[in-house]
Design an enzyme around this catalytic site. Sequence first.
Site, short mmCIF file in Angstrom:
data_model
loop_
_atom_site.label_atom_id
_atom_site.label_comp_id
_atom_site.label_asym_id
_atom_site.label_seq_id
_atom_site.Cartn_x
_atom_site.Cartn_y
_atom_site.Cartn_z
N ASP A 188 1.00 2.70 3.78
CA ASP A 188 0.20 3.80 3.24
C ASP A 188 1.11 5.01 3.02
O ASP A 188 0.73 6.15 3.33
CB ASP A 188 -0.99 4.15 4.13
CG ASP A 188 -2.04 4.95 3.39
OD1 ASP A 188 -1.87 5.22 2.19
OD2 ASP A 188 -3.05 5.35 4.03
N HIS A 196 0.83 -1.21 0.00
CA HIS A 196 0.00 0.00 0.00
C HIS A 196 0.86 1.27 0.00
O HIS A 196 1.27 1.74 1.05
CB HIS A 196 -0.91 -0.03 1.25
CG HIS A 196 -1.94 1.05 1.26
ND1 HIS A 196 -3.10 0.93 1.99
CD2 HIS A 196 -2.01 2.26 0.66
CE1 HIS A 196 -3.83 2.02 1.83
NE2 HIS A 196 -3.18 2.85 1.03
N ASN A 214 -4.72 6.55 -7.15
CA ASN A 214 -5.26 7.92 -7.04
C ASN A 214 -4.24 8.95 -7.50
O ASN A 214 -3.82 9.84 -6.76
CB ASN A 214 -5.74 8.21 -5.61
CG ASN A 214 -4.65 8.04 -4.57
OD1 ASN A 214 -3.72 7.28 -4.75
ND2 ASN A 214 -4.76 8.77 -3.49
N ARG A 230 2.77 8.68 -6.47
CA ARG A 230 2.39 9.99 -7.06
C ARG A 230 2.59 10.15 -8.55
O ARG A 230 2.20 11.19 -9.09
CB ARG A 230 3.12 11.15 -6.34
CG ARG A 230 2.94 11.17 -4.83
CD ARG A 230 1.51 11.26 -4.45
NE ARG A 230 1.33 11.50 -3.02
CZ ARG A 230 0.20 11.23 -2.38
NH1 ARG A 230 -0.84 10.71 -3.02
NH2 ARG A 230 0.09 11.47 -1.11
O1 DOR Z 1 -4.01 9.90 4.21
C1 DOR Z 1 -4.20 9.48 3.09
N1 DOR Z 1 -3.43 9.87 2.06
N2 DOR Z 1 -5.19 8.62 2.87
C2 DOR Z 1 -5.56 8.24 1.64
O2 DOR Z 1 -6.52 7.51 1.50
C3 DOR Z 1 -4.87 8.76 0.46
C4 DOR Z 1 -3.51 9.21 0.81
C5 DOR Z 1 -2.93 10.06 -0.28
O3 DOR Z 1 -2.93 9.62 -1.44
O4 DOR Z 1 -2.45 11.15 0.01
ZN ZN Z 2 -3.59 4.83 0.88
#
Ligand code: DOR
Ligand code: ZN
Length: 445
Positions: free
Chosen positions: A309, A63, A97, A67
């Site tokens: 993350d 995860h 994303n 960018r």
């Molecule tokens: O804190 C977060 N940052 N949660 C997410 O779901 C996306 C991530 C991001 O892409 O910055």
């Molecule tokens: Zn995430």
Amino acid sequence: MHKRILIQNATLVNERKSFKGSLVIEDEHIEEIITGDASPGMTADETVDATGCYLLPGLIDEHVHFRYPGMTHKADIGSESRAAAAGGVTTYFDMPNTLPPTTTPEAYDDKLAMARRESLVNYGFYFGATAENAATLASLSSHHVCGIKLFMGASTGGLLVDGMRALEAVFEHARLPIVAHCEDSRLIAANAAAARERYGDDPAVEHHAEIRSAEACYRSTALAVDLARRYGRRLHVAHISTARELDLFAPGDPLVTAEACLAHLLYCEDDYKRFGTRIKCNPAVKTKADRDALRAALTDGRLLTVATDHAPHLFSEKQGGCLRAASGMPLIQFFLPAMLDLVDAGTLSVERLVELACHNPARLFGVENRGFLREGYKADLVLVRPHSLWTLTPNRIESRCGWSPLEGHTFHWRVEQTYCNGFLIYNNGHLTDLNFRGEAVTFAH
Ligand code: DOR
Ligand code: ZN
């Protein structure tokens, strides 16, 4: 000519066991694993004396947000894969994303091509679900795509599927594991409106968990679990942040599983005083009781995996309060030392850590030939030394954003070497060859 490297006299950690031994790398593969102090069955070109160190499979961080494309002022595949290498992470799976989002075959192929050009470690990419692309989800290559990312709550970027009919279509069509971000958007919007009334336009970050509340997480996670059971689909809920959500998961469940991310294991609401928006992320860090329940669930089987993350933003983008400061923080480079701190604290064993960060991501996604110390597998390895204190200063940070919430922290374990596909990419504080490239991971779902 084959090249052989002997890593001698380490403590090897693999498949619930730790044992003194040695390992031989030949070219890209693990050639031999030797228990005790027997000699290898062949001569080596190089020998590494690993006395006092632990040898683990390279971590698989399932995860991350690297960018590319569209937000490369924050980070890119080159910069963040260097951070991964320096931290003992030899494989990452990157989230969709981006700008544009990875929701079409063209966007997916473009990312893969960029990783081939820039990535210092191995990679896989998620395909993003939208309200319109369900038919595409059904036709994804199960050999090359790691999984489907489903945002059931909006976060950085505009990806969101929250209409019931669209969600049903995603679960109906998905053939790959669905990794879901679960936060109820309607409740978050209502909480945000109430917080604005009470505290003004941009409430201080201490209020983040009032807006992105525990109830918003529970509602959305419960719905995702329900949909997965109804459609018989493999669901992995990302970054569980509350004690209550853990009740939705049972050890050994083959269909529905959960991930914890580093921020929710390290921090709780009390930490906003010290760290401010550095630790603002979505879902929000919650109470100390939530954090402690997550720590306990690392060993009782309700959490299947741990990940970072890793979500870098420029520090200038982290200014403001709940509604203005960007959410997310860079963590990949210090993931392993931070988790090993929890090992020292007695939160989990080093064997369990290897299961959560190497074996289980490999099993869940069907990663071929990685994630274990096994003869014939790819030689993705990390050598770490315990009782070796060091303090994180900004000059060590590889991530493009140049900051870390862990600055000033003194770690007790040091990453000494990282091998990716048999190649020593990181050696005692230095990336050895910026021209090395990792490989696309393949999957047998
Ligand atoms: O804190 C977060 N940052 N949660 C997410 O779901 C996306 C991530 C991001 O892409 O910055
Ligand atoms: Zn995430």
